[in-house]
Design a protein around this motif. Sequence first.
Motif, PDB file in Angstrom:
ATOM      1  N   ASP A 274       0.815  -1.216   0.000  1.00 42.89           N
ATOM      2  CA  ASP A 274       0.000   0.000   0.000  1.00 42.89           C
ATOM      3  C   ASP A 274       0.850   1.268   0.000  1.00 42.89           C
ATOM      4  O   ASP A 274       0.365   2.342  -0.356  1.00 42.89           O
ATOM      5  CB  ASP A 274      -0.974   0.005   1.178  1.00 42.89           C
ATOM      6  N   GLY A 275       2.117   1.142   0.367  1.00 43.21           N
ATOM      7  CA  GLY A 275       3.000   2.304   0.314  1.00 43.21           C
ATOM      8  C   GLY A 275       3.235   2.790  -1.097  1.00 43.21           C
ATOM      9  O   GLY A 275       3.559   3.962  -1.318  1.00 43.21           O
ATOM     10  N   LEU A 276       3.057   1.908  -2.087  1.00 46.78           N
ATOM     11  CA  LEU A 276       3.194   2.317  -3.486  1.00 46.78           C
ATOM     12  C   LEU A 276       1.860   2.778  -4.055  1.00 46.78           C
ATOM     13  O   LEU A 276       1.736   3.914  -4.508  1.00 46.78           O
ATOM     14  CB  LEU A 276       3.752   1.178  -4.329  1.00 46.78           C
ATOM     15  N   TYR A 277       0.840   1.920  -4.025  1.00 44.71           N
ATOM     16  CA  TYR A 277      -0.416   2.322  -4.668  1.00 44.71           C
ATOM     17  C   TYR A 277      -1.117   3.441  -3.910  1.00 44.71           C
ATOM     18  O   TYR A 277      -1.911   4.193  -4.495  1.00 44.71           O
ATOM     19  CB  TYR A 277      -1.340   1.122  -4.872  1.00 44.71           C
ATOM     20  N   GLY A 278      -0.816   3.578  -2.608  1.00 45.29           N
ATOM     21  CA  GLY A 278      -1.410   4.672  -1.844  1.00 45.29           C
ATOM     22  C   GLY A 278      -0.757   6.017  -2.116  1.00 45.29           C
ATOM     23  O   GLY A 278      -1.286   7.063  -1.730  1.00 45.29           O
ATOM     24  N   SER A 279       0.392   5.999  -2.795  1.00 39.50           N
ATOM     25  CA  SER A 279       1.128   7.231  -3.081  1.00 39.50           C
ATOM     26  C   SER A 279       0.995   7.667  -4.541  1.00 39.50           C
ATOM     27  O   SER A 279       1.298   8.814  -4.868  1.00 39.50           O
ATOM     28  CB  SER A 279       2.617   7.038  -2.752  1.00 39.50           C
ATOM     29  N   LEU A 280       0.588   6.746  -5.406  1.00 38.91           N
ATOM     30  CA  LEU A 280       0.513   7.038  -6.837  1.00 38.91           C
ATOM     31  C   LEU A 280      -0.904   6.834  -7.358  1.00 38.91           C
ATOM     32  O   LEU A 280      -1.629   5.958  -6.883  1.00 38.91           O
ATOM     33  CB  LEU A 280       1.460   6.121  -7.632  1.00 38.91           C
ATOM     34  N   THR A 281      -1.271   7.634  -8.342  1.00 39.10           N
ATOM     35  CA  THR A 281      -2.529   7.396  -9.034  1.00 39.10           C
ATOM     36  C   THR A 281      -2.318   6.276 -10.050  1.00 39.10           C
ATOM     37  O   THR A 281      -1.175   5.949 -10.404  1.00 39.10           O
ATOM     38  CB  THR A 281      -3.002   8.654  -9.776  1.00 39.10           C
ATOM     39  N   GLN A 282      -3.401   5.708 -10.538  1.00 39.69           N
ATOM     40  CA  GLN A 282      -3.272   4.651 -11.539  1.00 39.69           C
ATOM     41  C   GLN A 282      -2.647   5.202 -12.820  1.00 39.69           C
ATOM     42  O   GLN A 282      -1.899   4.499 -13.501  1.00 39.69           O
ATOM     43  CB  GLN A 282      -4.636   4.017 -11.838  1.00 39.69           C
ATOM     44  N   MET A 283      -2.950   6.462 -13.144  1.00 42.45           N
ATOM     45  CA  MET A 283      -2.349   7.066 -14.324  1.00 42.45           C
ATOM     46  C   MET A 283      -0.838   7.187 -14.151  1.00 42.45           C
ATOM     47  O   MET A 283      -0.069   6.930 -15.098  1.00 42.45           O
ATOM     48  CB  MET A 283      -2.962   8.442 -14.586  1.00 42.45           C
TER      49      MET A 283
END
Length: 324
Positions: A274-283
Amino acid sequence: MQLRFIASPSLQDSNFGMAFLIPWWGYLIIAFLLFIFVYLLRKNINNKKGKLRSSNNGNHPQDPITIQNPPFNVIPGNAQAIGKRAEQQDSFAFSDLNDESFTSEYGVLAILADGMGGMLGGKEASQLAVQTFLHHYLSSSETHHISDKLLSALKEANDSVVQFARQNGMMGNVGTTLIATVVLKDQLYWLSVGDSRIYLKQGEKLTQLTSDHIYAKELDEKAANQEITFEEAANDPQRASLTSFLGLERLEQIDIAKESVPLGKGDAIILCSDGLYGSLTQMEMIEGFCTNSPQDIAENLINLVISKEISNQDNATIALLSIK
Protein backbone atom coordinates in the motif's frame (compact mmCIF):
# COMPACT_ATOMS: atom_id res chain seq x y z
CA MET A 1 69.74 -56.90 -69.32
CA GLN A 2 66.87 -57.86 -71.56
CA LEU A 3 63.47 -56.68 -70.43
CA ARG A 4 60.60 -59.04 -70.93
CA PHE A 5 56.93 -58.02 -70.71
CA ILE A 6 54.71 -60.63 -69.18
CA ALA A 7 51.12 -60.36 -70.19
CA SER A 8 48.69 -60.04 -67.25
CA PRO A 9 45.94 -62.60 -66.84
CA SER A 10 42.77 -61.96 -68.77
CA LEU A 11 40.35 -59.63 -66.99
CA GLN A 12 37.66 -62.20 -67.36
CA ASP A 13 39.79 -64.66 -65.43
CA SER A 14 40.65 -62.44 -62.43
CA ASN A 15 38.70 -61.28 -59.40
CA PHE A 16 39.66 -57.69 -60.13
CA GLY A 17 38.31 -57.98 -63.56
CA MET A 18 34.93 -59.09 -62.26
CA ALA A 19 34.36 -55.55 -60.98
CA PHE A 20 34.23 -54.26 -64.49
CA LEU A 21 31.42 -56.62 -65.34
CA ILE A 22 28.90 -54.72 -63.01
CA PRO A 23 26.22 -53.17 -65.23
CA TRP A 24 25.95 -49.36 -65.35
CA TRP A 25 22.81 -49.22 -63.22
CA GLY A 26 24.69 -51.05 -60.43
CA TYR A 27 26.96 -48.06 -60.00
CA LEU A 28 23.90 -45.84 -59.56
CA ILE A 29 22.66 -48.06 -56.76
CA ILE A 30 26.05 -47.99 -55.01
CA ALA A 31 26.25 -44.19 -55.33
CA PHE A 32 22.72 -43.83 -53.93
CA LEU A 33 23.51 -46.04 -50.92
CA LEU A 34 26.68 -44.06 -50.21
CA PHE A 35 24.68 -40.82 -50.34
CA ILE A 36 22.12 -42.15 -47.82
CA PHE A 37 24.90 -43.33 -45.51
CA VAL A 38 26.65 -39.91 -45.52
CA TYR A 39 23.33 -38.09 -45.01
CA LEU A 40 22.35 -40.18 -41.99
CA LEU A 41 25.82 -39.84 -40.50
CA ARG A 42 25.75 -36.04 -40.75
CA LYS A 43 22.22 -35.88 -39.32
CA ASN A 44 23.25 -37.95 -36.31
CA ILE A 45 26.22 -35.66 -35.64
CA ASN A 46 24.03 -32.54 -35.83
CA ASN A 47 21.46 -34.03 -33.45
CA LYS A 48 24.17 -34.72 -30.89
CA LYS A 49 25.40 -31.13 -31.19
CA GLY A 50 21.86 -29.84 -30.72
CA LYS A 51 21.43 -31.86 -27.55
CA LEU A 52 24.62 -30.46 -26.14
CA ARG A 53 23.52 -26.88 -26.87
CA SER A 54 20.08 -27.33 -25.33
CA SER A 55 21.58 -28.62 -22.09
CA ASN A 56 23.23 -25.24 -21.55
CA ASN A 57 20.65 -22.61 -20.54
CA GLY A 58 23.03 -19.79 -21.40
CA ASN A 59 22.38 -17.78 -18.23
CA HIS A 60 25.59 -16.10 -17.14
CA PRO A 61 25.95 -13.73 -14.17
CA GLN A 62 26.30 -10.73 -16.48
CA ASP A 63 23.25 -11.65 -18.58
CA PRO A 64 19.79 -10.17 -17.84
CA ILE A 65 17.66 -12.88 -16.25
CA THR A 66 14.84 -14.09 -18.47
CA ILE A 67 12.57 -16.93 -17.44
CA GLN A 68 11.88 -19.18 -20.42
CA ASN A 69 8.20 -20.02 -20.01
CA PRO A 70 6.82 -20.90 -23.48
CA PRO A 71 4.96 -19.47 -25.31
CA PHE A 72 6.28 -16.31 -23.59
CA ASN A 73 9.32 -15.09 -21.72
CA VAL A 74 8.69 -13.76 -18.20
CA ILE A 75 11.07 -11.03 -17.06
CA PRO A 76 11.05 -9.80 -13.44
CA GLY A 77 11.80 -6.42 -11.92
CA ASN A 78 11.67 -5.12 -8.34
CA ALA A 79 12.37 -2.09 -6.17
CA GLN A 80 11.79 -0.87 -2.60
CA ALA A 81 11.84 2.30 -0.52
CA ILE A 82 11.82 2.47 3.27
CA GLY A 83 9.92 5.75 3.26
CA LYS A 84 9.65 7.54 6.61
CA ARG A 85 9.54 4.34 8.63
CA ALA A 86 12.22 3.08 11.02
CA GLU A 87 12.64 -0.24 9.21
CA GLN A 88 11.66 -2.00 6.00
CA GLN A 89 8.77 -4.35 6.82
CA ASP A 90 7.97 -5.32 3.22
CA SER A 91 9.37 -8.57 1.83
CA PHE A 92 9.21 -10.21 -1.58
CA ALA A 93 10.63 -13.14 -3.53
CA PHE A 94 10.58 -14.90 -6.90
CA SER A 95 10.88 -18.62 -7.54
CA ASP A 96 14.19 -19.97 -8.87
CA LEU A 97 14.72 -18.20 -12.18
CA ASN A 98 16.96 -20.92 -13.58
CA ASP A 99 14.85 -23.97 -12.76
CA GLU A 100 13.37 -24.57 -16.20
CA SER A 101 11.90 -27.98 -15.35
CA PHE A 102 9.95 -26.51 -12.42
CA THR A 103 8.70 -23.39 -14.23
CA SER A 104 7.50 -25.49 -17.17
CA GLU A 105 5.22 -27.46 -14.82
CA TYR A 106 4.39 -25.07 -11.97
CA GLY A 107 5.12 -21.66 -13.47
CA VAL A 108 6.91 -18.53 -12.30
CA LEU A 109 6.02 -17.55 -8.72
CA ALA A 110 6.18 -14.04 -7.25
CA ILE A 111 5.31 -13.24 -3.62
CA LEU A 112 5.03 -9.98 -1.67
CA ALA A 113 4.21 -9.41 2.01
CA ASP A 114 3.74 -6.22 4.01
CA GLY A 115 4.38 -6.56 7.76
CA MET A 116 1.85 -4.65 9.81
CA GLY A 117 3.64 -1.50 10.89
CA GLY A 118 1.51 -0.94 13.96
CA MET A 119 2.47 -4.31 15.40
CA LEU A 120 5.65 -5.75 16.81
CA GLY A 121 7.57 -8.13 14.62
CA GLY A 122 6.16 -6.86 11.33
CA LYS A 123 9.51 -7.27 9.57
CA GLU A 124 10.02 -10.78 10.90
CA ALA A 125 6.44 -11.76 10.07
CA SER A 126 6.67 -10.66 6.43
CA GLN A 127 10.05 -12.33 5.91
CA LEU A 128 8.90 -15.56 7.55
CA ALA A 129 5.66 -15.61 5.53
CA VAL A 130 7.46 -15.11 2.20
CA GLN A 131 10.17 -17.68 2.93
CA THR A 132 7.69 -20.30 4.16
CA PHE A 133 5.30 -19.72 1.26
CA LEU A 134 8.11 -19.97 -1.30
CA HIS A 135 9.62 -23.12 0.23
CA HIS A 136 6.29 -24.91 0.50
CA TYR A 137 5.19 -24.04 -3.02
CA LEU A 138 8.49 -25.29 -4.43
CA SER A 139 8.75 -28.48 -2.39
CA SER A 140 5.19 -29.66 -1.78
CA SER A 141 4.01 -32.60 -3.88
CA GLU A 142 0.57 -32.94 -2.28
CA THR A 143 -1.16 -31.49 -5.34
CA HIS A 144 -0.27 -30.46 -8.88
CA HIS A 145 -3.10 -27.95 -9.32
CA ILE A 146 -1.77 -24.40 -9.14
CA SER A 147 -4.63 -22.92 -7.07
CA ASP A 148 -4.42 -25.78 -4.57
CA LYS A 149 -0.65 -25.34 -4.30
CA LEU A 150 -1.14 -21.62 -3.59
CA LEU A 151 -3.71 -22.32 -0.86
CA SER A 152 -1.54 -25.01 0.69
CA ALA A 153 1.47 -22.67 0.74
CA LEU A 154 -0.67 -19.92 2.28
CA LYS A 155 -1.76 -22.21 5.13
CA GLU A 156 1.87 -23.12 5.87
CA ALA A 157 2.88 -19.45 5.80
CA ASN A 158 0.09 -18.46 8.18
CA ASP A 159 0.92 -21.32 10.56
CA SER A 160 4.55 -20.19 10.65
CA VAL A 161 3.56 -16.61 11.56
CA VAL A 162 1.16 -17.84 14.27
CA GLN A 163 3.86 -20.10 15.69
CA PHE A 164 6.36 -17.22 15.67
CA ALA A 165 3.89 -15.07 17.61
CA ARG A 166 3.26 -17.77 20.21
CA GLN A 167 6.94 -18.48 20.74
CA ASN A 168 7.63 -14.79 21.34
CA GLY A 169 4.59 -14.07 23.51
CA MET A 170 3.08 -11.75 20.87
CA MET A 171 -0.06 -13.63 19.89
CA GLY A 172 -2.50 -11.15 18.41
CA ASN A 173 0.22 -8.56 17.91
CA VAL A 174 1.98 -9.96 14.84
CA GLY A 175 0.67 -9.88 11.29
CA THR A 176 1.44 -9.45 7.63
CA THR A 177 -0.38 -9.23 4.32
CA LEU A 178 0.55 -11.62 1.52
CA ILE A 179 -0.07 -11.70 -2.22
CA ALA A 180 1.21 -14.26 -4.71
CA THR A 181 1.03 -14.76 -8.47
CA VAL A 182 1.97 -17.65 -10.74
CA VAL A 183 2.51 -17.28 -14.48
CA LEU A 184 2.26 -20.67 -16.16
CA LYS A 185 2.63 -20.55 -19.93
CA ASP A 186 -0.03 -18.00 -20.97
CA GLN A 187 -2.14 -18.10 -17.79
CA LEU A 188 -2.07 -16.08 -14.55
CA TYR A 189 -3.08 -17.47 -11.15
CA TRP A 190 -3.17 -15.32 -8.01
CA LEU A 191 -3.99 -15.24 -4.30
CA SER A 192 -4.34 -12.42 -1.74
CA VAL A 193 -4.82 -11.81 1.97
CA GLY A 194 -4.82 -8.25 3.34
CA ASP A 195 -4.54 -4.98 1.44
CA SER A 196 -1.46 -5.45 -0.72
CA ARG A 197 -2.56 -5.41 -4.35
CA ILE A 198 -2.10 -7.23 -7.64
CA TYR A 199 -2.65 -5.27 -10.85
CA LEU A 200 -2.71 -6.51 -14.42
CA LYS A 201 -1.51 -4.02 -17.03
CA GLN A 202 -2.67 -4.66 -20.60
CA GLY A 203 -1.82 -1.87 -23.00
CA GLU A 204 -2.86 1.39 -21.33
CA LYS A 205 -5.37 -0.36 -19.07
CA LEU A 206 -4.59 -1.13 -15.43
CA THR A 207 -6.92 -3.58 -13.66
CA GLN A 208 -6.88 -4.28 -9.93
CA LEU A 209 -7.38 -8.03 -9.49
CA THR A 210 -7.50 -8.16 -5.68
CA SER A 211 -9.90 -6.73 -3.11
CA ASP A 212 -8.66 -4.93 0.01
CA HIS A 213 -9.51 -6.77 3.22
CA ILE A 214 -10.18 -3.66 5.29
CA TYR A 215 -12.87 -2.43 7.69
CA ALA A 216 -13.95 0.22 5.17
CA LYS A 217 -16.00 -2.42 3.34
CA GLU A 218 -18.11 -3.13 6.43
CA LEU A 219 -18.51 0.57 7.13
CA ASP A 220 -19.69 1.28 3.58
CA GLU A 221 -22.17 -1.61 3.76
CA LYS A 222 -23.55 -0.23 7.02
CA ALA A 223 -23.90 3.19 5.42
CA ALA A 224 -25.67 1.67 2.40
CA ASN A 225 -28.09 -0.08 4.78
CA GLN A 226 -28.60 3.24 6.63
CA GLU A 227 -27.17 1.83 9.84
CA ILE A 228 -24.69 4.73 9.91
CA THR A 229 -24.27 7.82 7.77
CA PHE A 230 -21.87 7.94 4.82
CA GLU A 231 -19.99 10.70 6.64
CA GLU A 232 -19.52 8.47 9.67
CA ALA A 233 -18.29 5.67 7.44
CA ALA A 234 -15.81 7.93 5.65
CA ASN A 235 -14.41 9.42 8.87
CA ASP A 236 -14.17 6.30 11.03
CA PRO A 237 -10.58 6.14 12.43
CA GLN A 238 -10.51 2.36 11.97
CA ARG A 239 -11.53 2.55 8.32
CA ALA A 240 -8.18 1.32 6.99
CA SER A 241 -7.77 -1.46 9.58
CA LEU A 242 -7.16 -4.93 8.15
CA THR A 243 -9.89 -7.52 8.58
CA SER A 244 -7.73 -10.38 7.27
CA PHE A 245 -4.00 -10.98 7.51
CA LEU A 246 -1.48 -13.74 8.22
CA GLY A 247 -1.15 -14.17 11.96
CA LEU A 248 -4.80 -15.04 12.62
CA GLU A 249 -5.49 -18.59 13.74
CA ARG A 250 -8.28 -18.80 11.18
CA LEU A 251 -8.07 -17.08 7.81
CA GLU A 252 -11.69 -16.48 6.85
CA GLN A 253 -11.05 -13.91 4.10
CA ILE A 254 -8.90 -15.15 1.24
CA ASP A 255 -9.06 -13.87 -2.31
CA ILE A 256 -8.08 -16.36 -5.00
CA ALA A 257 -8.65 -16.33 -8.73
CA LYS A 258 -11.67 -18.52 -9.51
CA GLU A 259 -10.30 -19.00 -13.01
CA SER A 260 -6.87 -18.37 -14.49
CA VAL A 261 -6.45 -15.10 -16.37
CA PRO A 262 -5.25 -15.30 -20.00
CA LEU A 263 -2.07 -13.35 -20.75
CA GLY A 264 -0.58 -11.90 -23.91
CA LYS A 265 2.72 -10.43 -25.00
CA GLY A 266 3.20 -6.95 -23.56
CA ASP A 267 1.16 -7.63 -20.41
CA ALA A 268 2.62 -6.96 -16.98
CA ILE A 269 1.67 -8.19 -13.49
CA ILE A 270 2.31 -5.76 -10.63
CA LEU A 271 2.52 -6.88 -7.01
CA CYS A 272 2.78 -3.91 -4.64
CA SER A 273 2.33 -2.83 -1.04
CA ASP A 274 0.00 0.00 0.00
CA GLY A 275 3.00 2.30 0.31
CA LEU A 276 3.19 2.32 -3.49
CA TYR A 277 -0.42 2.32 -4.67
CA GLY A 278 -1.41 4.67 -1.84
CA SER A 279 1.13 7.23 -3.08
CA LEU A 280 0.51 7.04 -6.84
CA THR A 281 -2.53 7.40 -9.03
CA GLN A 282 -3.27 4.65 -11.54
CA MET A 283 -2.35 7.07 -14.32
CA GLU A 284 1.04 7.65 -12.72
CA MET A 285 1.55 3.91 -12.45
CA ILE A 286 0.80 3.50 -16.16
CA GLU A 287 3.13 6.37 -17.05
CA GLY A 288 5.91 4.56 -15.20
CA PHE A 289 5.93 2.01 -18.02
CA CYS A 290 7.93 4.33 -20.26
CA THR A 291 10.68 1.77 -20.92
CA ASN A 292 10.89 -1.84 -22.02
CA SER A 293 13.00 -2.85 -19.02
CA PRO A 294 10.93 -4.29 -16.11
CA GLN A 295 13.72 -3.38 -13.69
CA ASP A 296 13.76 0.23 -14.90
CA ILE A 297 9.96 0.37 -14.63
CA ALA A 298 10.05 -0.83 -11.01
CA GLU A 299 12.73 1.71 -10.13
CA ASN A 300 10.87 4.50 -11.96
CA LEU A 301 7.74 3.91 -9.88
CA ILE A 302 9.62 3.78 -6.57
CA ASN A 303 11.56 6.93 -7.48
CA LEU A 304 8.27 8.67 -8.25
CA VAL A 305 6.99 7.70 -4.78
CA ILE A 306 10.14 9.09 -3.18
CA SER A 307 9.95 12.32 -5.21
CA LYS A 308 6.54 13.14 -3.70
CA GLU A 309 8.15 13.53 -0.27
CA ILE A 310 5.01 12.46 1.58
CA SER A 311 5.43 13.26 5.26
CA ASN A 312 4.29 9.87 6.59
CA GLN A 313 5.46 7.77 3.64
CA ASP A 314 5.05 4.05 4.31
CA ASN A 315 7.40 1.33 3.06
CA ALA A 316 6.84 0.96 -0.68
CA THR A 317 7.62 -2.21 -2.64
CA ILE A 318 6.94 -3.46 -6.14
CA ALA A 319 7.59 -6.88 -7.69
CA LEU A 320 6.94 -6.95 -11.40
CA LEU A 321 6.54 -9.73 -13.98
CA SER A 322 6.63 -8.61 -17.59
CA ILE A 323 5.42 -10.85 -20.41
CA LYS A 324 7.58 -10.64 -23.54
